[in-house]
Design an enzyme around this catalytic site. Structure first.
Site, PDB file in Angstrom:
ATOM      1  N   GLU A 141      41.121  48.427  37.884  1.00 44.88           N
ATOM      2  CA  GLU A 141      40.950  49.324  36.725  1.00 44.88           C
ATOM      3  C   GLU A 141      40.696  48.504  35.460  1.00 44.88           C
ATOM      4  O   GLU A 141      41.231  48.786  34.393  1.00 44.88           O
ATOM      5  CB  GLU A 141      42.210  50.208  36.554  1.00 44.88           C
ATOM      6  CG  GLU A 141      42.580  51.013  37.790  1.00 44.88           C
ATOM      7  CD  GLU A 141      43.827  51.860  37.611  1.00 44.88           C
ATOM      8  OE1 GLU A 141      44.362  52.291  38.638  1.00 44.88           O
ATOM      9  OE2 GLU A 141      44.241  52.083  36.447  1.00 44.88           O
ATOM     10  N   ASN A 191      48.733  49.753  44.595  1.00 43.21           N
ATOM     11  CA  ASN A 191      48.075  49.572  43.300  1.00 43.21           C
ATOM     12  C   ASN A 191      49.103  49.613  42.169  1.00 43.21           C
ATOM     13  O   ASN A 191      49.996  50.463  42.174  1.00 43.21           O
ATOM     14  CB  ASN A 191      47.059  50.717  43.116  1.00 43.21           C
ATOM     15  CG  ASN A 191      46.068  50.477  41.988  1.00 43.21           C
ATOM     16  OD1 ASN A 191      45.349  49.478  42.000  1.00 43.21           O
ATOM     17  ND2 ASN A 191      46.046  51.385  41.016  1.00 43.21           N
ATOM     18  N   HIS A 218      44.497  46.291  33.197  1.00 39.15           N
ATOM     19  CA  HIS A 218      44.310  46.847  31.851  1.00 39.15           C
ATOM     20  C   HIS A 218      44.810  45.760  30.892  1.00 39.15           C
ATOM     21  O   HIS A 218      46.009  45.647  30.668  1.00 39.15           O
ATOM     22  CB  HIS A 218      45.116  48.135  31.678  1.00 39.15           C
ATOM     23  CG  HIS A 218      44.648  49.246  32.559  1.00 39.15           C
ATOM     24  ND1 HIS A 218      43.427  49.855  32.398  1.00 39.15           N
ATOM     25  CD2 HIS A 218      45.244  49.851  33.627  1.00 39.15           C
ATOM     26  CE1 HIS A 218      43.284  50.801  33.321  1.00 39.15           C
ATOM     27  NE2 HIS A 218      44.363  50.812  34.085  1.00 39.15           N
ATOM     28  N   GLU A 245      51.818  52.527  41.277  1.00 39.17           N
ATOM     29  CA  GLU A 245      52.811  52.355  40.192  1.00 39.17           C
ATOM     30  C   GLU A 245      54.203  52.817  40.578  1.00 39.17           C
ATOM     31  O   GLU A 245      54.829  53.645  39.909  1.00 39.17           O
ATOM     32  CB  GLU A 245      52.327  53.105  38.929  1.00 39.17           C
ATOM     33  CG  GLU A 245      50.951  52.645  38.458  1.00 39.17           C
ATOM     34  CD  GLU A 245      50.440  53.399  37.231  1.00 39.17           C
ATOM     35  OE1 GLU A 245      49.250  53.239  36.909  1.00 39.17           O
ATOM     36  OE2 GLU A 245      51.229  54.124  36.611  1.00 39.17           O
ATOM     37  N   ASP A 258      39.809  47.000  32.140  1.00 35.98           N
ATOM     38  CA  ASP A 258      39.286  47.229  30.798  1.00 35.98           C
ATOM     39  C   ASP A 258      39.976  46.215  29.900  1.00 35.98           C
ATOM     40  O   ASP A 258      41.093  45.771  30.188  1.00 35.98           O
ATOM     41  CB  ASP A 258      39.444  48.676  30.312  1.00 35.98           C
ATOM     42  CG  ASP A 258      40.828  49.277  30.559  1.00 35.98           C
ATOM     43  OD1 ASP A 258      40.923  50.508  30.723  1.00 35.98           O
ATOM     44  OD2 ASP A 258      41.816  48.496  30.568  1.00 35.98           O
TER      45      ASP A 258
HETATM   46  O1  G3I Z   1      38.737  67.336  32.303  1.00 41.93           O
HETATM   47  C1  G3I Z   1      39.861  68.151  31.985  1.00 41.93           C
HETATM   48  C2  G3I Z   1      39.468  69.112  30.883  1.00 41.93           C
HETATM   49  O2  G3I Z   1      38.493  70.032  31.403  1.00 41.93           O
HETATM   50  C3  G3I Z   1      40.693  69.878  30.433  1.00 41.93           C
HETATM   51  O3  G3I Z   1      40.343  70.692  29.324  1.00 41.93           O
HETATM   52  C4  G3I Z   1      41.759  68.842  29.970  1.00 41.93           C
HETATM   53  C5  G3I Z   1      43.013  69.491  29.497  1.00 41.93           C
HETATM   54  O4  G3I Z   1      43.834  69.822  30.561  1.00 41.93           O
HETATM   55  O5  G3I Z   1      42.100  67.973  31.085  1.00 41.93           O
HETATM   56  C6  G3I Z   1      40.980  67.227  31.479  1.00 41.93           C
HETATM   57  O6  G3I Z   1      41.351  66.477  32.546  1.00 41.93           O
HETATM   58  C7  G3I Z   1      42.146  65.318  32.161  1.00 41.93           C
HETATM   59  C8  G3I Z   1      41.354  64.056  32.596  1.00 41.93           C
HETATM   60  O7  G3I Z   1      42.172  62.882  32.408  1.00 41.93           O
HETATM   61  C9  G3I Z   1      40.108  63.887  31.774  1.00 41.93           C
HETATM   62  O8  G3I Z   1      40.415  63.700  30.451  1.00 41.93           O
HETATM   63  C10 G3I Z   1      43.415  65.403  32.981  1.00 41.93           C
HETATM   64  O9  G3I Z   1      44.174  66.520  32.478  1.00 41.93           O
HETATM   65  C11 G3I Z   1      44.213  64.116  32.783  1.00 41.93           C
HETATM   66  O10 G3I Z   1      45.353  64.146  33.659  1.00 41.93           O
HETATM   67  C12 G3I Z   1      43.336  62.923  33.227  1.00 41.93           C
HETATM   68  O11 G3I Z   1      44.078  61.759  32.919  1.00 41.93           O
HETATM   69  C13 G3I Z   1      43.774  60.661  33.804  1.00 41.93           C
HETATM   70  C14 G3I Z   1      45.122  60.001  34.127  1.00 41.93           C
HETATM   71  O12 G3I Z   1      44.898  58.785  34.888  1.00 41.93           O
HETATM   72  C15 G3I Z   1      46.015  60.908  34.947  1.00 41.93           C
HETATM   73  O13 G3I Z   1      45.387  61.204  36.193  1.00 41.93           O
HETATM   74  C16 G3I Z   1      42.870  59.691  33.055  1.00 41.93           C
HETATM   75  O14 G3I Z   1      41.568  60.283  32.915  1.00 41.93           O
HETATM   76  C17 G3I Z   1      42.724  58.401  33.862  1.00 41.93           C
HETATM   77  O15 G3I Z   1      41.977  57.437  33.126  1.00 41.93           O
HETATM   78  C18 G3I Z   1      44.122  57.845  34.151  1.00 41.93           C
HETATM   79  O16 G3I Z   1      43.956  56.696  34.955  1.00 41.93           O
HETATM   80  C19 G3I Z   1      45.141  55.971  35.268  1.00 41.93           C
HETATM   81  C20 G3I Z   1      45.021  55.495  36.710  1.00 41.93           C
HETATM   82  O17 G3I Z   1      44.888  56.605  37.540  1.00 41.93           O
HETATM   83  C21 G3I Z   1      46.239  54.692  37.095  1.00 41.93           C
HETATM   84  N1  G3I Z   1      46.456  53.584  36.158  1.00 41.93           N
HETATM   85  C22 G3I Z   1      46.477  53.926  34.726  1.00 41.93           C
HETATM   86  C23 G3I Z   1      45.244  54.740  34.373  1.00 41.93           C
HETATM   87  C24 G3I Z   1      45.297  55.122  32.897  1.00 41.93           C
HETATM   88  O18 G3I Z   1      46.367  55.975  32.644  1.00 41.93           O
END
Ligand code: G3I
Length: 455
Positions: A366, A304, A337, A261, A368
């Site tokens: 990715e 990506n 997406h 991105e 969905d």
């Molecule tokens: O699991 C921890 C939890 O233990 C903690 O309490 C909480 C609060 O800090 O955080 C949780 O982790 C979060 C995780 O998602 C699970 O929910 C991370 O902070 C959060 O940063 C993470 O967000 C991910 C995001 O990318 C940023 O990395 C999303 O799951 C994930 O679906 C999203 O995926 C992105 C792709 O990488 C790139 N394209 C878009 C896509 C959607 O945004």
């Protein structure tokens, strides 16, 4: 006058709520929290855990005035147990049944309908029947990998999630734990423990791993955002990070998103002014791909991004970038997406055509498919019609991917297993069901759409 009458109605409603008796048509037992405009029928259905031919129907209509409710169980079927809250209905004959609940109050009538399908084995979960229950996505897709995402707590916990991972998928992406903010939390201190758990699980189950993502403005640790050294020291730090990470996963991770991105969405799609661009210059992407190629010449390297199908101008910017990377890039990751109603097949095809014409690998990385892009907050369940529209979109996407030449095939990754785990629910804050399995791990019509896309 109007307020006196309204207050009288409310008083009556409260008295009724505490005095209603049971009858064959549904009446409420508890009072309202706020006054919706008009009554809306709502019901949930579930297959009886003790009998696959019996459906349990629960009226979940909520209204502040007394109302009458009338069920039609479809094809003249009658209830075998006519409880006040849960109706038990047996469906012996195979076929499609439309179940309806019609509610009326204050002269307003509203109906909710759902279709079920019954085959020789009973009521089909989510209208997905027969051999689809014995199929698997990875076995059906014989010319490319079928991937999904996971998290270290999920693989460590095991259970139904890992069962589905192993039975349906042969490619894994870490949802968020193989990004810089997790793998490189402080200068000189790498933490690969979460990524290792996912990679070890994949290796133990004969699955490939797609590394995601080395460089992303949205997953950059704060110590890097506020890097205190010189630009040259910053670039050395990035090279060290990419080299250390690829050497750590050498031979275990088949491919990496090197940069994710990099473009703004606004007009002209300039490069995002990330700290990487500020410190390393506009050619930071090429430098990062070179660092990766140097560290592991055998791993496949991808660029990506999202909106590759829905934004022709962003797609052009992305293809210009990969053209500038020459043989440092092996493939394009189009996140996909999308929604049940767009982007169009022609735009999705344009992503495939542009990638194939450049002899690159294509990763629908990715996928969905939103079932509620209208962000209708009043919907509480996925309607049959919308589930089927989503199924057709899954089928369309898979058909387009499956039709590309073998040399350009790599993987089609779905961004989650169960609807209730999707990032989209937090991101948009509205009800949605974007994936192929419901919260009980039942296959949805979307799953059937994926398989039909391969035929
Ligand atoms: O699991 C921890 C939890 O233990 C903690 O309490 C909480 C609060 O800090 O955080 C949780 O982790 C979060 C995780 O998602 C699970 O929910 C991370 O902070 C959060 O940063 C993470 O967000 C991910 C995001 O990318 C940023 O990395 C999303 O799951 C994930 O679906 C999203 O995926 C992105 C792709 O990488 C790139 N394209 C878009 C896509 C959607 O945004």
């Amino acid at each position: 006058m109007k307020n006196t009458f309204r207050n009288l109605i409310c008083l009556l409603a409260l008295i009724m709520a505490f005095s209603c008796s049971n009858s064959s048509d549904d009446s409420p037992t508890s009072g309202p929290t706020e006054l919706p405009d008009a009554i809306r029928a709502s019901f949930e259905h579930a297959i009886s855990p003790s009998d696959p031919f019996v459906l349990l129907l629960t009226n979940t209509t909520s209204y502040y005035l007394p109302y009458t409710g009338m069920w039609d169980y479809g094809n003249g079927t009658t209830a075998i147990a006519d409880g006040t809250s849960v109706k038990e209905v047996r469906y012996d004959a195979a076929g499609r049944y439309t179940i309806s609940l019609t509610v009326s109050s204050d002269g307003i009538t509203n109906t909710m309908s759902k279709d079920i399908i019954v085959d020789e084995n009973g009521i089909c979960p989510n209208a997905v029947c027969g051999d689809l229950n014995t199929s698997s996505l990875k076995d059906a897709a014989t010319t490319f990998s079928v991937g999904t995402i996971t998290r270290s707590p999920y693989v460590n916990a095991g259970g139904k999630h890992t069962e589905i991972l192993v039975s349906e998928f042969n490619n894994l992406t870490s949802e968020y734990e193989m990004k810089m903010n997790v793998m490189y939390p402080s200068e000189g201190n790498y933490d690969f423990s979460a990524g290792d758990a996912i990679v070890d699980f994949a290796q133990a189950n004969g699955m490939n791993v797609h590394g995601h993502a080395l460089i992303w403005h949205n997953a950059t640790p704060s110590w890097v955002e506020n890097f205190s050294g010189t630009d040259a020291e910053f670039e050395t730090m990035v090279e060290d990070y990419i080299t250390t990470t690829l050497e750590h996963y050498k031979g275990k991770v088949r491919s990496w998103d090197v940069v994710n991105e990099a473009f703004e969405d606004g007009s002209g799609h300039p490069l995002r002014n990330s700290v990487f661009r500020q410190k390393m210059g506009d050619d930071y992407i090429k430098k990062c791909f070179q660092f990766a190629r140097n560290a592991d010449p055998d791993v496949l390297l991808f660029y990506n991004d999202y909106n590759m199908a829905s934004s022709p101008t962003k797609r052009e910017a992305m293809f210009n970038l990969v053209d500038s990377l020459g043989d440092l890039v092996d493939g394009v990751g189009a996140q996909m997406h999308i929604s049940y109603n767009g982007p169009s097949a022609a735009n999705i095809q344009a992503v495939a055509d542009g990638t194939v014409s450049r002899n690159l690998k294509l990763h629908f990385a990715e996928l969905d498919i939103r079932a509620n892009p209208e962000e209708d907050t009043s919907v509480s369940s996925l309607s049959t019609d919308r589930a089927n529209a989503q199924k057709e979109k899954y089928k369309e996407v898979v058909q387009i991917y499956n039709a590309i030449p073998l040399d350009n095939k790599f993987a089609l990754t779905v961004w989650g297993v169960r609807d209730n785990e999707s990032w989209l629910l937090d991101f948009w804050g509205v009800p949605d069901w974007p994936l192929m399995f419901d919260e009980d791990y039942n296959k949805k019509p979307a799953y059937a759409g994926f398989l039909e896309g391969l035929q």
